[in-house]
Design a protein around this motif. Structure first.
Motif, PDB file in Angstrom:
ATOM      1  N   PRO A  75       6.358  16.207   2.601  1.00  0.00           N
ATOM      2  CA  PRO A  75       7.196  14.980   2.757  1.00  0.00           C
ATOM      3  C   PRO A  75       6.370  13.611   2.283  1.00  0.00           C
ATOM      4  O   PRO A  75       5.017  13.715   2.821  1.00  0.00           O
ATOM      5  CB  PRO A  75       7.952  14.784   4.174  1.00  0.00           C
ATOM      6  N   VAL A  76       6.898  12.737   2.121  1.00  0.00           N
ATOM      7  CA  VAL A  76       6.414  11.454   1.655  1.00  0.00           C
ATOM      8  C   VAL A  76       6.694  10.454   2.695  1.00  0.00           C
ATOM      9  O   VAL A  76       7.769  10.195   2.632  1.00  0.00           O
ATOM     10  CB  VAL A  76       6.251  10.747   0.111  1.00  0.00           C
ATOM     11  N   ASP A  77       5.770   9.675   3.527  1.00  0.00           N
ATOM     12  CA  ASP A  77       5.912   8.806   4.240  1.00  0.00           C
ATOM     13  C   ASP A  77       6.028   7.318   3.584  1.00  0.00           C
ATOM     14  O   ASP A  77       5.097   7.293   2.847  1.00  0.00           O
ATOM     15  CB  ASP A  77       4.914   8.905   5.396  1.00  0.00           C
ATOM     16  N   VAL A  78       6.612   6.644   3.986  1.00  0.00           N
ATOM     17  CA  VAL A  78       6.717   5.341   3.117  1.00  0.00           C
ATOM     18  C   VAL A  78       6.971   4.171   4.075  1.00  0.00           C
ATOM     19  O   VAL A  78       7.853   4.072   4.943  1.00  0.00           O
ATOM     20  CB  VAL A  78       8.030   5.269   2.331  1.00  0.00           C
ATOM     21  N   ASP A  79       5.912   3.214   3.979  1.00  0.00           N
ATOM     22  CA  ASP A  79       5.838   1.964   4.772  1.00  0.00           C
ATOM     23  C   ASP A  79       6.524   0.754   3.924  1.00  0.00           C
ATOM     24  O   ASP A  79       5.676   0.396   3.185  1.00  0.00           O
ATOM     25  CB  ASP A  79       4.365   1.682   5.266  1.00  0.00           C
ATOM     26  N   ILE A  80       7.675   0.416   3.886  1.00  0.00           N
ATOM     27  CA  ILE A  80       8.546  -0.352   3.251  1.00  0.00           C
ATOM     28  C   ILE A  80       7.905  -1.809   3.341  1.00  0.00           C
ATOM     29  O   ILE A  80       7.836  -2.532   2.507  1.00  0.00           O
ATOM     30  CB  ILE A  80      10.164  -0.004   3.321  1.00  0.00           C
ATOM     31  N   ASN A  81       7.677  -2.315   4.508  1.00  0.00           N
ATOM     32  CA  ASN A  81       7.254  -3.587   4.862  1.00  0.00           C
ATOM     33  C   ASN A  81       6.085  -3.843   5.110  1.00  0.00           C
ATOM     34  O   ASN A  81       5.465  -4.842   5.562  1.00  0.00           O
ATOM     35  CB  ASN A  81       8.050  -4.035   6.095  1.00  0.00           C
ATOM     36  N   GLY A  82       4.969  -2.662   5.113  1.00  0.00           N
ATOM     37  CA  GLY A  82       3.598  -2.899   5.100  1.00  0.00           C
ATOM     38  C   GLY A  82       3.111  -3.052   6.403  1.00  0.00           C
ATOM     39  O   GLY A  82       1.914  -3.958   6.847  1.00  0.00           O
ATOM     40  N   ASP A  83       3.490  -2.897   7.468  1.00  0.00           N
ATOM     41  CA  ASP A  83       3.277  -3.044   8.959  1.00  0.00           C
ATOM     42  C   ASP A  83       2.197  -2.074   9.354  1.00  0.00           C
ATOM     43  O   ASP A  83       1.720  -1.925  10.536  1.00  0.00           O
ATOM     44  CB  ASP A  83       4.339  -3.599   9.611  1.00  0.00           C
ATOM     45  N   GLY A  84       2.103  -1.011   8.621  1.00  0.00           N
ATOM     46  CA  GLY A  84       1.070   0.140   8.953  1.00  0.00           C
ATOM     47  C   GLY A  84       2.071   1.098   9.609  1.00  0.00           C
ATOM     48  O   GLY A  84       1.376   2.273   9.947  1.00  0.00           O
ATOM     49  N   SER A  85       3.315   1.377   9.838  1.00  0.00           N
ATOM     50  CA  SER A  85       4.027   2.123  10.462  1.00  0.00           C
ATOM     51  C   SER A  85       4.917   2.798   9.409  1.00  0.00           C
ATOM     52  O   SER A  85       5.478   2.161   8.671  1.00  0.00           O
ATOM     53  CB  SER A  85       4.872   1.820  11.874  1.00  0.00           C
ATOM     54  N   VAL A  86       5.244   4.214   9.407  1.00  0.00           N
ATOM     55  CA  VAL A  86       6.353   4.785   8.700  1.00  0.00           C
ATOM     56  C   VAL A  86       7.434   4.155   9.039  1.00  0.00           C
ATOM     57  O   VAL A  86       8.102   4.641  10.135  1.00  0.00           O
ATOM     58  CB  VAL A  86       6.148   6.437   8.717  1.00  0.00           C
ATOM     59  N   ASP A  87       8.220   3.628   7.967  1.00  0.00           N
ATOM     60  CA  ASP A  87       9.673   3.303   7.852  1.00  0.00           C
ATOM     61  C   ASP A  87      10.735   4.351   7.585  1.00  0.00           C
ATOM     62  O   ASP A  87      11.802   4.558   7.998  1.00  0.00           O
ATOM     63  CB  ASP A  87       9.740   1.962   7.241  1.00  0.00           C
ATOM     64  N   TYR A  88      10.066   5.061   6.411  1.00  0.00           N
ATOM     65  CA  TYR A  88      11.188   6.117   6.029  1.00  0.00           C
ATOM     66  C   TYR A  88      10.302   7.393   5.443  1.00  0.00           C
ATOM     67  O   TYR A  88       9.064   7.204   5.190  1.00  0.00           O
ATOM     68  CB  TYR A  88      11.664   5.675   4.627  1.00  0.00           C
ATOM     69  N   VAL A  89      11.130   8.506   5.659  1.00  0.00           N
ATOM     70  CA  VAL A  89      10.412   9.706   5.413  1.00  0.00           C
ATOM     71  C   VAL A  89      11.236  10.326   4.195  1.00  0.00           C
ATOM     72  O   VAL A  89      12.518  10.295   4.464  1.00  0.00           O
ATOM     73  CB  VAL A  89      10.711  10.782   6.470  1.00  0.00           C
ATOM     74  N   VAL A  90      10.415  10.689   3.186  1.00  0.00           N
ATOM     75  CA  VAL A  90      11.218  11.079   1.915  1.00  0.00           C
ATOM     76  C   VAL A  90      11.035  12.277   1.628  1.00  0.00           C
ATOM     77  O   VAL A  90       9.645  12.826   1.464  1.00  0.00           O
ATOM     78  CB  VAL A  90      10.933  10.129   0.754  1.00  0.00           C
ATOM     79  N   ARG A  91      11.916  13.377   1.066  1.00  0.00           N
ATOM     80  CA  ARG A  91      11.674  14.667   0.794  1.00  0.00           C
ATOM     81  C   ARG A  91      12.396  14.938  -0.645  1.00  0.00           C
ATOM     82  O   ARG A  91      13.241  14.460  -0.706  1.00  0.00           O
ATOM     83  CB  ARG A  91      12.453  15.471   2.036  1.00  0.00           C
ATOM     84  N   MET A  92      11.461  15.636  -1.368  1.00  0.00           N
ATOM     85  CA  MET A  92      12.006  16.132  -2.677  1.00  0.00           C
ATOM     86  C   MET A  92      12.706  17.411  -2.443  1.00  0.00           C
ATOM     87  O   MET A  92      12.041  18.405  -2.470  1.00  0.00           O
ATOM     88  CB  MET A  92      10.828  16.140  -3.747  1.00  0.00           C
ATOM     89  N   THR A  93      13.980  17.165  -2.488  1.00  0.00           N
ATOM     90  CA  THR A  93      14.934  18.388  -2.157  1.00  0.00           C
ATOM     91  C   THR A  93      16.083  18.339  -3.098  1.00  0.00           C
ATOM     92  O   THR A  93      16.734  17.182  -3.168  1.00  0.00           O
ATOM     93  CB  THR A  93      15.501  18.343  -0.751  1.00  0.00           C
TER      94      THR A  93
END
Length: 170
Positions: A75-93
């Motif tokens: 899975p790819v963890d995405v921090d959309i707002n740049g605050d250092g915490s994971v906002d979304y978890v993305v899976r290539m499925t």
């Protein structure tokens, strides 16, 4: 007579007060519903942006074309707002899949560039004259985004063509 007129005024004022209260409650309910709709649309748009960011990350990886199974397992963890915490978890499925290989005619021929020097038509594929053949692998990449806070799920499909010297799909 005066008592009846004063009572009628009180009755009319009470009816107007009830109508104004209903109008205020209706306005509050409508605005709250609209606020929820806007919030959901913002979350959806952020999910789509997170999916695009993860797809770009996967496409820039060398593992994308060599080991799509590994890409789908990580899975790819995405921090959309740049605050250092994971906002979304993305899976290539499901895993990225090559569904078509298309030959590129005359890809090895040199074409003049603006500086007068010759170069190849496709970047990264060296030309060996008119006899060399190049291919384009066409892939389908699907990213599924989940937001653990809201429970939102968004799926984004992306098609991509990758230059290759090989005529087989993995």
């Amino acid at each position: 007579m005066k008592i009846r007129q004063q009572g009628a005024t009180l009755l009319v004022v009470m009816i107007f007060l009830i109508l104004m209260s209903l109008f205020a409650v209706s306005t509050f309910t409508t605005s709250t519903g609209n606020l929820r709709v806007v919030g959901n649309m913002q979350t959806k748009q952020e999910g789509i942006a997170a999916a695009q960011q993860a797809i770009e990350f996967v496409l820039s990886s060398e593992l994308f074309t060599t080991d799509p199974e590994l890409v789908s397992q990580s899975p790819v963890d995405v921090d959309i707002n740049g605050d250092g915490s994971v906002d979304y978890v993305v899976r290539m499925t499901p895993k990225p899949s090559c569904y078509r290989v298309t030959p590129v005619p005359d890809c090895g021929e040199s074409a003049p560039s603006s500086g007068g020097a010759s170069g190849t038509l496709l970047e990264g594929i060296s030309g060996g004259g008119a006899a060399s053949t190049c291919f384009t692998r066409e892939w389908n990449v699907r990213a599924i985004v989940t937001d653990p806070r809201s429970g939102m799920t968004v799926a984004v499909n992306q098609g991509v063509a990758v230059p290759s010297s090989d005529s087989t799909c993995l």
